[in-house]
Write an enzyme that holds these catalytic residues in place. Sequence first.
Site, PDB file in Angstrom:
ATOM      1  N   SER A   1       0.824  -1.208   0.000  1.00 28.33           N
ATOM      2  CA  SER A   1       0.000   0.000   0.000  1.00 28.33           C
ATOM      3  C   SER A   1       0.856   1.255   0.000  1.00 28.33           C
ATOM      4  CB  SER A   1      -0.913   0.033   1.225  1.00 28.33           C
ATOM      5  OG  SER A   1      -1.667   1.231   1.233  1.00 28.33           O
TER       6      SER A   1
ATOM      7  N   LYS B   1      -4.374  -6.644   4.119  1.00 29.80           N
ATOM      8  CA  LYS B   1      -4.452  -5.580   3.102  1.00 29.80           C
ATOM      9  C   LYS B   1      -5.910  -5.298   2.734  1.00 29.80           C
ATOM     10  CE  LYS B   1      -2.977  -2.686  -0.100  1.00 29.80           C
ATOM     11  NZ  LYS B   1      -3.776  -2.654  -1.248  1.00 29.80           N
TER      12      LYS B   1
ATOM     13  N   GLU C   1      -9.732   2.200   4.511  1.00 33.31           N
ATOM     14  CA  GLU C   1      -9.470   3.320   3.597  1.00 33.31           C
ATOM     15  C   GLU C   1     -10.784   3.840   2.992  1.00 33.31           C
ATOM     16  OE1 GLU C   1      -7.712   3.349  -0.840  1.00 33.31           O
ATOM     17  OE2 GLU C   1      -6.326   2.529   0.646  1.00 33.31           O
TER      18      GLU C   1
ATOM     19  N   HIS D   1      -7.292  -3.249   5.440  1.00 33.96           N
ATOM     20  CA  HIS D   1      -6.705  -1.915   5.248  1.00 33.96           C
ATOM     21  C   HIS D   1      -7.503  -1.134   4.205  1.00 33.96           C
ATOM     22  CE1 HIS D   1      -4.299   0.684   2.603  1.00 33.96           C
ATOM     23  NE2 HIS D   1      -3.595   1.032   3.662  1.00 33.96           N
ATOM     24  N   ASN D   2      -7.788  -1.771   3.072  1.00 31.91           N
ATOM     25  CA  ASN D   2      -8.510  -1.079   2.001  1.00 31.91           C
ATOM     26  C   ASN D   2      -9.934  -0.751   2.419  1.00 31.91           C
ATOM     27  OD1 ASN D   2      -6.152  -1.608   0.595  1.00 31.91           O
ATOM     28  ND2 ASN D   2      -7.201  -2.163  -1.283  1.00 31.91           N
TER      29      ASN D   2
END
Length: 487
Positions: free
Chosen positions: A131, A186, A193, A189-190
């Site tokens: 990222s 991840k 986000e 995480h996204n």
Amino acid sequence: MAEATCDIGLIGLAVMGQNLVLNMNDHGYKVCVFNRTTSKVDEFLADEAKGTQIEGSHSIEEMCSKLKSPKRVMLMVKAGDVVDHTIEQIVPFLSKGDIIIDGGNSLFTDTNRRVKELKEKGILYIGTGVSGGEEGARFGPSIMPGGDPEAWPAVKEIFQAIAAKVDGGTPCCDWVGEGGAGHYVKMVHNGIEYGDMQLIGEAYQLLKDGLGLSPEELSKIFAEWNKGELDSFLIEITETIFAKKDDDGQPMIDKILDTAGQKGTGKWTAIDALDAGIPVTLIGESVFARCLSALKDERVAASKILQGPAKEAIPAEHKADFIEEVRCALYCSKMISYAQGYMLLRAAEKTQGWTLNMGGVALMWRGGCIIRSAFLGDIKKAFDKDPKLQNLLLDDFFSSALNKYQAKWRKAMVHAVEMGVPTPAFSTALAFYDGYRTERLPANLLQAQRDFFGAHTYERVDKPRGEFFHTNWTGRGGRVSSSTYNA
């Protein structure tokens, strides 16, 4: 036969791939690159990679022949079938103990499968989240590797060298766990986000509609916010976006159509949360908000038919208070989003059999990545203090901040309702907060209804958990009940 002098091979020379290669070269690693459209290899060597020790190849066989043992091949290609197809092409040129690394946004279940399939062939597989966008890839991304633990020692030095650094040189990269753990982290995480971006968007609309602020004025507010508790990459770039002018001198933000795109990772997070039974409501609402934004023509038509409240600007004497209330709503909602994301990581530990270093995950997100923020340092401290912490909201730092700001958060929501400004992420965060802190919810009525129409049974407050009961609510029903339920 080419001499094996390269430390790692990389396939896929789109912008992220190119920048990772240049980053590796900066740190002294010799990289051999390949791209399916081989002309891109020549263009890269003649342009961006000119004067470096990067080598090119026009076939996967040629690339693999240039790699030192154990051979390390990193894929920066589109997630899905392309990854499987590329792996099939690489495997014939690898030996036992060689390593394939998938650096794309693959679905974690695909990574679980690939780790097992390649292990049977003697090949070690890593699925890693990367990222930070173009700039992160070039100068220091956040890297979240998982997969076959045997592969980690062979890539650790390279990954930690090119990763972002925080706290005096600590790399934003460490081993996450087995199988698809890296890609799962991840994915979460996204999802976070998505939530952060939606929350910032709602703060923008509240300030714009409530105070009639210009983009220049908004830029100054976000610059101020970035000096305090909201200090983060996304707040920083939002300040810059509001300040940007188009060629005609008008604010660029006002020229951009209000329909948001998405690549699917936020949706994956919401789907996995539903499958796991974890109320990751804010990320779900953020995905739906993007879907709603895509209905532009319908919204334009509806705006002429459906009525809302008369929009009255906030009085000038209350301007400072209103800005602070919106800031508190943003900060508190952000806490809820991260708490929900970590709830999902906790659930994945159980369902997938992983052991995730929660504080380590926060450290990996501290720098390099899109959600990097000072706030993540507080998350790391919370898990350092109590590695078994069940929910971030129960940590002293988070509970104190929420208790301090919740009244202002509520005022911002009252303003939003009164003005008719949609705040799905702010609102669902507050609903979750109130639900989580409520000792007795109305689910007892829900269970009574389920038992009434479907004999689904219920538990009683005056009996031990795990004992199930059925009531003949009308006197006409029988005594037979349905199977017990999961809660």
